[in-house]
Design a protein around this motif. Structure first.
Motif, PDB file in Angstrom:
ATOM      1  N   GLU A   8      -3.397 -89.680 -70.984  1.00 60.31           N
ATOM      2  CA  GLU A   8      -4.722 -89.710 -70.362  1.00 60.31           C
ATOM      3  C   GLU A   8      -4.654 -90.280 -68.957  1.00 60.31           C
ATOM      4  OE1 GLU A   8      -7.308 -91.983 -72.879  1.00 60.31           O
ATOM      5  OE2 GLU A   8      -7.402 -90.404 -74.417  1.00 60.31           O
ATOM      6  N   ARG A   9      -3.940 -91.392 -68.809  1.00 60.42           N
ATOM      7  CA  ARG A   9      -3.825 -92.022 -67.491  1.00 60.42           C
ATOM      8  C   ARG A   9      -3.060 -91.126 -66.523  1.00 60.42           C
ATOM      9  NH1 ARG A   9      -4.848 -97.363 -66.136  1.00 60.42           N
ATOM     10  NH2 ARG A   9      -6.127 -97.177 -68.006  1.00 60.42           N
TER      11      ARG A   9
ATOM     12  N   GLU B 200      -5.463 -88.457 -65.341  1.00 58.53           N
ATOM     13  CA  GLU B 200      -6.375 -89.029 -64.350  1.00 58.53           C
ATOM     14  C   GLU B 200      -5.677 -89.190 -63.004  1.00 58.53           C
ATOM     15  OE1 GLU B 200      -7.790 -92.747 -65.875  1.00 58.53           O
ATOM     16  OE2 GLU B 200      -8.778 -91.795 -67.593  1.00 58.53           O
TER      17      GLU B 200
ATOM     18  N   GLU C   2      -6.776 -87.367 -59.509  1.00 55.90           N
ATOM     19  CA  GLU C   2      -7.097 -88.133 -58.308  1.00 55.90           C
ATOM     20  C   GLU C   2      -6.216 -87.718 -57.141  1.00 55.90           C
ATOM     21  OE1 GLU C   2      -6.683 -92.233 -59.356  1.00 55.90           O
ATOM     22  OE2 GLU C   2      -8.431 -92.201 -60.678  1.00 55.90           O
TER      23      GLU C   2
END
Length: 174
Positions: free
Chosen positions: A118-119, A122, A126
């Motif tokens: 998930e990170r 993200e 970004e």
């Protein structure tokens, strides 16, 4: 008698200079020698000199230099640079941690892998947004800039309504 006093003063200044230098993370032996040779002047110099920064681990310095040299878009996802919040004690711990170091809460392997993915997603989103933002900023004309004609001969910029170059006289009509 005088030689004894001078020797005592030299040794005292050497010891004091060494102690002061050691407290400032400097070489106490070198400063002690200076204090012995130069007496009171060596001791004053040890008092005046700034504290040296303590040496850090060279591996950590090399890593931090490598990270700061890279632009944000060039960097790859590194789980060590990210943290997660423990659901039990609300302390931040490393993203890859399987056990909270504060309260002992255990995370399953699947949960840790899911959090990393998930990170990472993200992070990639970004990075892509920053890349698009920079690209659009380069492609868009600056605010308040009007479209202008460019003379094919001398490359002078002119307003759209002008039909002839003011510099070389070339026709600007297509």
């Amino acid at each position: 008698m005088i030689a004894g006093i001078l020797l005592f003063q030299a040794v005292a200044c050497a010891v004091l200079s060494g102690i002061v230098a050691n407290n400032k993370n400097r070489d106490p032996v070198g400063w002690g020698i200076l204090g012995f040779l130069f007496g009171l002047f060596g001791f004053v110099a040890a008092l005046v000199v700034k504290s040296a920064e303590p040496e850090e681990e060279p591996e950590k310095d090399q890593r931090s230099e490598r990270v700061t040299r890279q632009s944000p878009t060039a960097r790859k996802f590194n789980p060590d640079e990210h943290e997660k919040k423990c659901p039990d004690c609300a302390e931040y711990i490393k993203l890859e941690a399987r056990v909270c170091r504060y309260c002992g809460h255990e995370f399953s392997d699947e949960e840790v892998e899911r959090q990393i993915e998930e990170r990472k997603k993200e992070f990639e989103e970004e990075r892509e947004q920053r890349r698009k933002k920079r690209k659009s900023a380069r492609e868009e004309p600056s605010k308040g800039a009007k479209e202008r004609k460019v003379c094919p001969t001398c490359s002078t910029h002119h307003p759209l309504d002008q039909e002839e170059c003011s510099r070389c006289g070339t026709s600007l009509t297509d």
